[in-house]
Structure formats: C-alpha cells, structure tokens
Design an enzyme around this catalytic site. Sequence first.
Site, PDB file in Angstrom:
ATOM      1  N   ASP A   1       2.412   3.746   7.668  1.00 52.94           N
ATOM      2  CA  ASP A   1       1.244   2.914   7.939  1.00 52.94           C
ATOM      3  C   ASP A   1       1.307   1.675   7.058  1.00 52.94           C
ATOM      4  OD1 ASP A   1      -1.836   4.013   9.128  1.00 52.94           O
ATOM      5  OD2 ASP A   1      -1.365   1.961   8.545  1.00 52.94           O
TER       6      ASP A   1
ATOM      7  N   ARG B   1      -0.492   8.950   1.054  1.00 51.19           N
ATOM      8  CA  ARG B   1      -1.355   8.952   2.254  1.00 51.19           C
ATOM      9  C   ARG B   1      -0.777   8.096   3.374  1.00 51.19           C
ATOM     10  NH1 ARG B   1      -3.728   6.135  -1.728  1.00 51.19           N
ATOM     11  NH2 ARG B   1      -3.553   3.874  -1.483  1.00 51.19           N
ATOM     12  N   ASN B   2       0.098   7.135   3.026  1.00 51.36           N
ATOM     13  CA  ASN B   2       0.667   6.234   4.037  1.00 51.36           C
ATOM     14  C   ASN B   2       2.077   6.634   4.434  1.00 51.36           C
ATOM     15  OD1 ASN B   2      -1.578   4.639   4.176  1.00 51.36           O
ATOM     16  ND2 ASN B   2      -0.955   3.360   2.452  1.00 51.36           N
TER      17      ASN B   2
ATOM     18  N   ASP C   1       0.832  -1.216   0.000  1.00 53.32           N
ATOM     19  CA  ASP C   1       0.000   0.000   0.000  1.00 53.32           C
ATOM     20  C   ASP C   1       0.862   1.259   0.000  1.00 53.32           C
ATOM     21  OD1 ASP C   1      -3.051   0.957   1.831  1.00 53.32           O
ATOM     22  OD2 ASP C   1      -2.200   1.541  -0.103  1.00 53.32           O
TER      23      ASP C   1
HETATM   24  C1  LIG Z   1      -1.457   6.030  12.180  1.00 56.13           C
HETATM   25  C2  LIG Z   1      -1.087   7.461  11.917  1.00 56.13           C
HETATM   26  O1  LIG Z   1       0.181   7.717  12.545  1.00 56.13           O
HETATM   27  C3  LIG Z   1       0.611   9.025  12.737  1.00 56.13           C
HETATM   28  C4  LIG Z   1      -0.131  10.146  12.383  1.00 56.13           C
HETATM   29  C5  LIG Z   1       0.405  11.423  12.635  1.00 56.13           C
HETATM   30  C6  LIG Z   1      -0.352  12.651  12.264  1.00 56.13           C
HETATM   31  C7  LIG Z   1      -1.263  12.603  11.229  1.00 56.13           C
HETATM   32  C8  LIG Z   1      -1.959  13.773  10.893  1.00 56.13           C
HETATM   33  C9  LIG Z   1      -1.719  14.979  11.573  1.00 56.13           C
HETATM   34  C10 LIG Z   1      -0.794  14.981  12.606  1.00 56.13           C
HETATM   35  S1  LIG Z   1      -0.453  16.454  13.453  1.00 56.13           S
HETATM   36  C11 LIG Z   1       0.707  17.237  12.514  1.00 56.13           C
HETATM   37  O2  LIG Z   1      -1.645  17.241  13.449  1.00 56.13           O
HETATM   38  O3  LIG Z   1       0.100  16.151  14.719  1.00 56.13           O
HETATM   39  C12 LIG Z   1      -0.101  13.823  12.967  1.00 56.13           C
HETATM   40  C13 LIG Z   1       1.651  11.542  13.239  1.00 56.13           C
HETATM   41  N1  LIG Z   1       2.367  10.447  13.588  1.00 56.13           N
HETATM   42  C14 LIG Z   1       1.883   9.207  13.350  1.00 56.13           C
HETATM   43  N2  LIG Z   1       2.607   8.111  13.690  1.00 56.13           N
HETATM   44  C15 LIG Z   1      -0.993   7.690  10.419  1.00 56.13           C
HETATM   45  C16 LIG Z   1       0.065   7.098   9.734  1.00 56.13           C
HETATM   46  C17 LIG Z   1       0.161   7.291   8.352  1.00 56.13           C
HETATM   47  F1  LIG Z   1       1.141   6.706   7.662  1.00 56.13           F
HETATM   48  C18 LIG Z   1      -0.755   8.086   7.661  1.00 56.13           C
HETATM   49  C19 LIG Z   1      -1.787   8.705   8.343  1.00 56.13           C
HETATM   50  C20 LIG Z   1      -1.920   8.498   9.715  1.00 56.13           C
HETATM   51  N3  LIG Z   1      -2.988   9.145  10.357  1.00 56.13           N
HETATM   52  N4  LIG Z   1      -3.806   8.632  11.259  1.00 56.13           N
HETATM   53  C21 LIG Z   1      -4.723   9.609  11.562  1.00 56.13           C
HETATM   54  C22 LIG Z   1      -4.468  10.701  10.805  1.00 56.13           C
HETATM   55  N5  LIG Z   1      -3.404  10.425  10.026  1.00 56.13           N
END
Ligand SMILES: C[C@@H](Oc1cc(-c2cccc(S(C)(=O)=O)c2)cnc1N)c1cc(F)ccc1N1NC=CN1
Length: 327
Positions: A186, A169-170, A165
């Site tokens: 992710d 987005r990941n 994947d």
């Molecule tokens: C599981 C989640 O992990 C994370 C999200 C964010 C993170 C994601 C978005 C915004 C912010 S922030 C800058 O507002 O702190 C931090 C920061 N650190 C992570 N380890 C994730 C991993 C990915 F590979 C892609 C999207 C997401 N997510 N999950 C929920 C939203 N995105």
Amino acid sequence: LEDILTEGNPNYRWYSHRLLKGTIVEIDKSQIQINTLLGRGAFGEVFRGILLGRERNGNNTDIAVKRLSKCADEQSQDKFLLEALILFKFQHKNIVKCLGISSSNGGYMILLELMLGGDLKTFLRNTKDKQTQKSTLKVSELLRLAGDIACGLNYLESLHFVHRDVAARNCLLTNLGPNRVAKLGDFGLAKDILLHDYYRKEGTALLPIRWMPPEAFLEGYFSSKSDVWAFGVLMWEIFTSGFIPYPGLQNNDVMTFVRKGGRLEIPAICPQSIYDLMCWCWQNDTVERPSFQTIYKFLVITHKKFQSDECFSNDQCNEDRSSPRYC
Ligand SMILES: C[C@@H](Oc1cc(-c2cccc(S(C)(=O)=O)c2)cnc1N)c1cc(F)ccc1N1NC=CN1
C-alpha cells in the site's frame, strides 16, 4: 494533484513527468465481481473480488478491489488514481501488482493482486505464542520477511522513489505457509485503515511519527534515508511480533524521546547482529544510515547463517550476546 506536485515532495519529478504520461489498463466493471469486505477507511473500502475470465485458460483471477468513496473530493480522486499509476508502473516481485483501474458511475476502483496471507502486522500478531509472548516463527523466517521488504525498497531506492509509509501494516503476504513472500502492498493510503498508528501534528496531514526519523517529523524532510529509518522500525515490528513502537509513550513523547537520542530496545528473540542493523538505520545523520542495497545484502548473509543453524529463537542460536543490548 497540487499538494503532491509541489517541489517539496521528493517524488515530485515522478508525479510531474514519467507517471502522469503513463498509461494504465482500464477494466470494464462487467468483468469484476465484488465479494467480501476486507476493510474500510476514510478513502473508501477494500473488497475481495474476482476478475472474470482474464487468464489465458479462461479462468478467473482472485483480486483485491480498492474502491474510492463516491463522495471523495477531486484531490482524493487524483491521489487515488496516482497511487494506481505508481503501483501499475512498478514491476517487482516484492511490490503488490496493480492489474488496472475501473470506474463505475463516478466511483473509481483499483484492482490489485490478492495476497491471501493478508497484512504483515496482523500475521505477526497472530503468530505470537500467547503464553511466552514470543514468535512461533523461526529467526530465519523472520529474517526472510525483512529481506523480502528490503528487496522491494531497494528497487524503489534505485528508482529514487520515496515510499513515506514503510510499516508492517502496509506490507502483505502471498500466503500464510512457510513459502510465504512479503510485498509492499500500500502506497500511502493505508493510513485510513489503521488511524491509531498515525498522528496529526498541528496543521499537517496524518503522520506515522513512530516510524519517522527526526528530520521527517521536525522538518517534514522525507528521502530514501527516512524510508531506511522506517525499515529499521519495521524490523523491530517483525521481531516483536507486531508491537506498536515505543510502547507506553504518547506521540508527543515519542518525538521528544527520539530527538534526545532515545531508541527502541532490542526485542527478546532478536539476534544482536540484527539489532545492530536496526541501530544503524536509526542514526541521526541521514548519511550515516545504510542504503537498502547494503541492508538487503546484510539480511541475505544473516538469513543464510540462521537458516543453517535452524534455530528457533535467539537463545538457541550461537549468537554472542556479550555486547550491550541497546543502540
Ligand atoms: C489495499 C489492501 O490490499 C490487499 C489486502 C489484502 C487482504 C487484507 C486483509 C485480509 C485479507 S484475506 C487473507 O482475508 O483475504 C486480504 C489482500 N491483498 C491486497 N492487495 C491492503 C494493502 C496493504 F498493504 C495493507 C492492508 C490492506 N488492506 N485493505 C483492507 C484490509 N487490508
């Protein structure tokens, strides 16, 4: 575990041997403070949080907490814990760290390093100039993002682990500044957050078909070479500031278009040499596609060239555009 412990799954030997005998740190929920919601999907939610007093100097650690919904079935629980084990096992600067898991009254949580730059797709869309529709980032910065992810994928390729994947987005960013580092963030559950990027082919699971090669969406065959194809699409996302691939085409039309040899066009600011690399990743025959080792070396060399030129977009760089602008 049965549906991922099938022989057909290229990561089968990972799941059945090395990982499941692996150990993962279990953290007591009293050490975890959950704060703001970052996103939610069918699997559960992701929160920003703090791990209390884990640093040597007694300080707290910023974390992202991925929580599985309590109503998740057995299989989802197994997949969830497996993702934690996989992330926990991988140690690489371009793969997000898993600090451990925690369980509280029947619910599971995966604790991840907090990436303050958020996900790469959102970052790309936010760094696009609304007027010119072009990236405000330099070509060298875009190349470094691609190189970071290629480095992480080269590590997975060396371990014969198939991601399945790969997409903007990941991926995540350590911060929004110029010293940002991109990481794979992710492993397969992000699909629950950005459903519109996925397509349910008759009877199968949700598939990111715009990132998949013909052998994957026609026969369900995934390999590191299908990750290479997806990485080519990820490079296209980077140079289009987060467009959705094959704009204007419905999912079914994308599969027909690609099967007949159709490919994504060169993005406006993309150097011809980088577009040629994308086309190489989109060869029909998997053996014709480059390895991540080759891709990574190519990106490092090209990044150095554009770094020295210090050019913003392609038309400012002395990159020949005489050759055709399509695969
Ligand atoms: C599981 C989640 O992990 C994370 C999200 C964010 C993170 C994601 C978005 C915004 C912010 S922030 C800058 O507002 O702190 C931090 C920061 N650190 C992570 N380890 C994730 C991993 C990915 F590979 C892609 C999207 C997401 N997510 N999950 C929920 C939203 N995105």
